[in-house]
Scaffold this motif. Structure first.
Motif, PDB file in Angstrom:
ATOM      1  N   GLU A 173      51.845  64.514  40.200  1.00 41.69           N
ATOM      2  CA  GLU A 173      51.004  65.576  39.638  1.00 41.69           C
ATOM      3  C   GLU A 173      50.199  66.265  40.736  1.00 41.69           C
ATOM      4  OE1 GLU A 173      50.978  66.811  36.601  1.00 41.69           O
ATOM      5  OE2 GLU A 173      52.356  65.339  35.739  1.00 41.69           O
ATOM      6  N   PHE A 174      49.612  65.470  41.634  1.00 36.80           N
ATOM      7  CA  PHE A 174      48.801  66.031  42.719  1.00 36.80           C
ATOM      8  C   PHE A 174      49.647  66.921  43.627  1.00 36.80           C
ATOM      9  CE2 PHE A 174      46.897  65.970  46.931  1.00 36.80           C
ATOM     10  CZ  PHE A 174      45.606  66.368  46.639  1.00 36.80           C
ATOM     11  N   VAL A 175      50.816  66.437  44.018  1.00 32.79           N
ATOM     12  CA  VAL A 175      51.707  67.197  44.901  1.00 32.79           C
ATOM     13  C   VAL A 175      52.143  68.507  44.252  1.00 32.79           C
ATOM     14  CG1 VAL A 175      54.032  67.153  45.932  1.00 32.79           C
ATOM     15  CG2 VAL A 175      52.509  65.209  46.213  1.00 32.79           C
ATOM     16  N   ASN A 176      52.273  68.501  42.945  1.00 30.44           N
ATOM     17  CA  ASN A 176      52.661  69.712  42.224  1.00 30.44           C
ATOM     18  C   ASN A 176      51.473  70.614  41.892  1.00 30.44           C
ATOM     19  OD1 ASN A 176      55.479  69.346  42.181  1.00 30.44           O
ATOM     20  ND2 ASN A 176      55.252  67.807  40.594  1.00 30.44           N
ATOM     21  N   GLY A 177      50.306  70.320  42.467  1.00 28.21           N
ATOM     22  CA  GLY A 177      49.146  71.189  42.325  1.00 28.21           C
ATOM     23  C   GLY A 177      48.277  70.933  41.113  1.00 28.21           C
ATOM     24  N   ASN A 178      48.558  69.870  40.356  1.00 24.44           N
ATOM     25  CA  ASN A 178      47.775  69.567  39.170  1.00 24.44           C
ATOM     26  C   ASN A 178      46.639  68.610  39.525  1.00 24.44           C
ATOM     27  OD1 ASN A 178      46.790  69.162  36.627  1.00 24.44           O
ATOM     28  ND2 ASN A 178      48.630  68.189  35.810  1.00 24.44           N
ATOM     29  N   ILE A 179      45.656  69.114  40.242  1.00 25.80           N
ATOM     30  CA  ILE A 179      44.531  68.283  40.678  1.00 25.80           C
ATOM     31  C   ILE A 179      43.706  67.825  39.480  1.00 25.80           C
ATOM     32  CG2 ILE A 179      42.395  68.297  42.031  1.00 25.80           C
ATOM     33  CD1 ILE A 179      43.911  70.151  44.021  1.00 25.80           C
ATOM     34  N   GLU A 180      43.655  68.621  38.433  1.00 22.40           N
ATOM     35  CA  GLU A 180      42.899  68.249  37.235  1.00 22.40           C
ATOM     36  C   GLU A 180      43.453  66.986  36.573  1.00 22.40           C
ATOM     37  OE1 GLU A 180      39.953  69.345  35.834  1.00 22.40           O
ATOM     38  OE2 GLU A 180      39.846  70.272  37.821  1.00 22.40           O
ATOM     39  N   TYR A 181      44.692  66.661  36.837  1.00 20.21           N
ATOM     40  CA  TYR A 181      45.281  65.435  36.298  1.00 20.21           C
ATOM     41  C   TYR A 181      44.458  64.213  36.709  1.00 20.21           C
ATOM     42  CZ  TYR A 181      48.685  61.814  35.217  1.00 20.21           C
ATOM     43  OH  TYR A 181      49.302  60.693  34.714  1.00 20.21           O
ATOM     44  N   LEU A 182      43.820  64.304  37.868  1.00 17.19           N
ATOM     45  CA  LEU A 182      43.013  63.185  38.350  1.00 17.19           C
ATOM     46  C   LEU A 182      41.926  62.794  37.353  1.00 17.19           C
ATOM     47  CD1 LEU A 182      42.634  64.175  42.106  1.00 17.19           C
ATOM     48  CD2 LEU A 182      44.173  62.462  41.125  1.00 17.19           C
ATOM     49  N   ARG A 183      41.443  63.750  36.564  1.00 22.85           N
ATOM     50  CA  ARG A 183      40.404  63.437  35.565  1.00 22.85           C
ATOM     51  C   ARG A 183      40.901  62.456  34.515  1.00 22.85           C
ATOM     52  NH1 ARG A 183      36.348  66.485  37.006  1.00 22.85           N
ATOM     53  NH2 ARG A 183      36.784  68.576  37.751  1.00 22.85           N
ATOM     54  N   THR A 184      42.211  62.403  34.312  1.00 20.43           N
ATOM     55  CA  THR A 184      42.768  61.514  33.288  1.00 20.43           C
ATOM     56  C   THR A 184      43.086  60.124  33.820  1.00 20.43           C
ATOM     57  OG1 THR A 184      45.091  62.125  33.639  1.00 20.43           O
ATOM     58  CG2 THR A 184      43.803  63.514  32.135  1.00 20.43           C
ATOM     59  N   SER A 210      39.696  70.364  49.976  1.00 20.48           N
ATOM     60  CA  SER A 210      40.056  69.821  51.285  1.00 20.48           C
ATOM     61  C   SER A 210      41.455  70.292  51.699  1.00 20.48           C
ATOM     62  CB  SER A 210      40.014  68.291  51.240  1.00 20.48           C
ATOM     63  OG  SER A 210      41.156  67.799  50.585  1.00 20.48           O
ATOM     64  N   PRO A 211      41.776  70.214  52.990  1.00 16.19           N
ATOM     65  CA  PRO A 211      43.121  70.577  53.465  1.00 16.19           C
ATOM     66  C   PRO A 211      44.225  69.743  52.827  1.00 16.19           C
ATOM     67  CG  PRO A 211      41.601  70.364  55.312  1.00 16.19           C
ATOM     68  CD  PRO A 211      40.874  69.881  54.091  1.00 16.19           C
ATOM     69  N   VAL A 212      43.890  68.567  52.332  1.00 16.27           N
ATOM     70  CA  VAL A 212      44.875  67.699  51.679  1.00 16.27           C
ATOM     71  C   VAL A 212      45.510  68.406  50.484  1.00 16.27           C
ATOM     72  CG1 VAL A 212      45.115  65.541  50.375  1.00 16.27           C
ATOM     73  CG2 VAL A 212      43.749  65.591  52.457  1.00 16.27           C
ATOM     74  N   ALA A 213      44.737  69.222  49.791  1.00 18.55           N
ATOM     75  CA  ALA A 213      45.245  69.895  48.589  1.00 18.55           C
ATOM     76  C   ALA A 213      46.408  70.835  48.912  1.00 18.55           C
ATOM     77  CB  ALA A 213      44.118  70.657  47.899  1.00 18.55           C
ATOM     78  N   ASP A 214      46.488  71.317  50.154  1.00 21.63           N
ATOM     79  CA  ASP A 214      47.554  72.245  50.551  1.00 21.63           C
ATOM     80  C   ASP A 214      48.641  71.587  51.405  1.00 21.63           C
ATOM     81  OD1 ASP A 214      46.365  74.443  49.268  1.00 21.63           O
ATOM     82  OD2 ASP A 214      45.039  74.763  50.978  1.00 21.63           O
ATOM     83  N   ALA A 215      48.526  70.277  51.592  1.00 19.40           N
ATOM     84  CA  ALA A 215      49.486  69.562  52.446  1.00 19.40           C
ATOM     85  C   ALA A 215      50.795  69.289  51.704  1.00 19.40           C
ATOM     86  CB  ALA A 215      48.868  68.247  52.920  1.00 19.40           C
ATOM     87  N   ARG A 216      51.836  69.047  52.496  1.00 18.80           N
ATOM     88  CA  ARG A 216      53.111  68.562  51.953  1.00 18.80           C
ATOM     89  C   ARG A 216      53.086  67.033  52.005  1.00 18.80           C
ATOM     90  NH1 ARG A 216      55.662  71.422  56.020  1.00 18.80           N
ATOM     91  NH2 ARG A 216      56.655  69.474  56.581  1.00 18.80           N
ATOM     92  N   TYR A 239      53.137  57.146  52.976  1.00 15.91           N
ATOM     93  CA  TYR A 239      53.737  58.479  52.933  1.00 15.91           C
ATOM     94  C   TYR A 239      53.410  59.275  54.192  1.00 15.91           C
ATOM     95  CZ  TYR A 239      49.034  59.788  51.306  1.00 15.91           C
ATOM     96  OH  TYR A 239      47.678  59.967  51.172  1.00 15.91           O
ATOM     97  N   LEU A 240      54.145  60.358  54.351  1.00 15.04           N
ATOM     98  CA  LEU A 240      53.890  61.337  55.401  1.00 15.04           C
ATOM     99  C   LEU A 240      53.177  62.516  54.760  1.00 15.04           C
ATOM    100  CD1 LEU A 240      54.264  62.519  58.266  1.00 15.04           C
ATOM    101  CD2 LEU A 240      56.452  63.447  57.462  1.00 15.04           C
ATOM    102  N   MET A 241      52.008  62.839  55.283  1.00 13.12           N
ATOM    103  CA  MET A 241      51.250  64.002  54.827  1.00 13.12           C
ATOM    104  C   MET A 241      51.280  65.035  55.953  1.00 13.12           C
ATOM    105  SD  MET A 241      47.248  64.358  53.726  1.00 13.12           S
ATOM    106  CE  MET A 241      46.643  63.865  55.342  1.00 13.12           C
ATOM    107  N   THR A 242      51.713  66.236  55.614  1.00 18.01           N
ATOM    108  CA  THR A 242      51.796  67.290  56.617  1.00 18.01           C
ATOM    109  C   THR A 242      50.917  68.457  56.186  1.00 18.01           C
ATOM    110  OG1 THR A 242      54.079  66.607  57.013  1.00 18.01           O
ATOM    111  CG2 THR A 242      53.382  68.691  57.987  1.00 18.01           C
TER     112      THR A 242
END
Length: 126
Positions: free
Chosen positions: A20-31, A58-64, A81-84
């Motif tokens: 979910e996070f990788v697909n841009g659904n940061i709000e999922y974290l609330r659940t 943070s820059p993490v939100a835009d990382a691969r 994992y590898l974060m880029t």
């Protein structure tokens, strides 16, 4: 080695959270984060809402992310994992440790290391 049902659930919880996070659904974290979520990374705030607000900016939100492995037991899930981040050619090798309580993520630790060139690590880091 047989995985317990709780270990399987913890692994699935963390894998789904990353997806979910990788697909841009940061709000999922609330659940999936406990309201009194505890963060151990320097500079990152504890508390579900404060952590989500921080991570979203943070820059993490835009990382691969390239998930390599997830290992879980009855209380913890470990993710490698590898974060880029944008503009970083080699990326960062990351290991996250998540403590799960009552089906929610309660606590987080991590270690990170910039990935050096192939000459420095001929067998790779990941």
């Amino acid at each position: 080695m047989n995985e317990t049902t709780q270990a399987v659930r913890n692994k699935q919880l963390v894998e789904r959270t990353y997806e979910e996070f990788v697909n841009g659904n940061i709000e999922y974290l609330r659940t999936v984060l406990k309201e009194d979520f505890i963060e151990h990374s320097p500079g990152n705030p504890s508390g579900r809402d404060a952590f989500i607000e921080f991570i979203a900016k943070s820059p993490v939100a835009d990382a691969r992310f390239d998930l390599k492995r997830v290992i879980a037991d009855e209380q913890y899930a470990v993710v490698h994992y590898l974060m880029t981040p944008p503009g970083d050619e080699r990326g960062v090798a990351v290991v996250d440790l998540w403590r799960v309580e009552d089906g929610l993520i309660a606590e987080h630790w991590d270690v990170q290391q910039p990935v050096p060139g192939p000459k420095d690590v001929p067998h790779g880091m990941l």
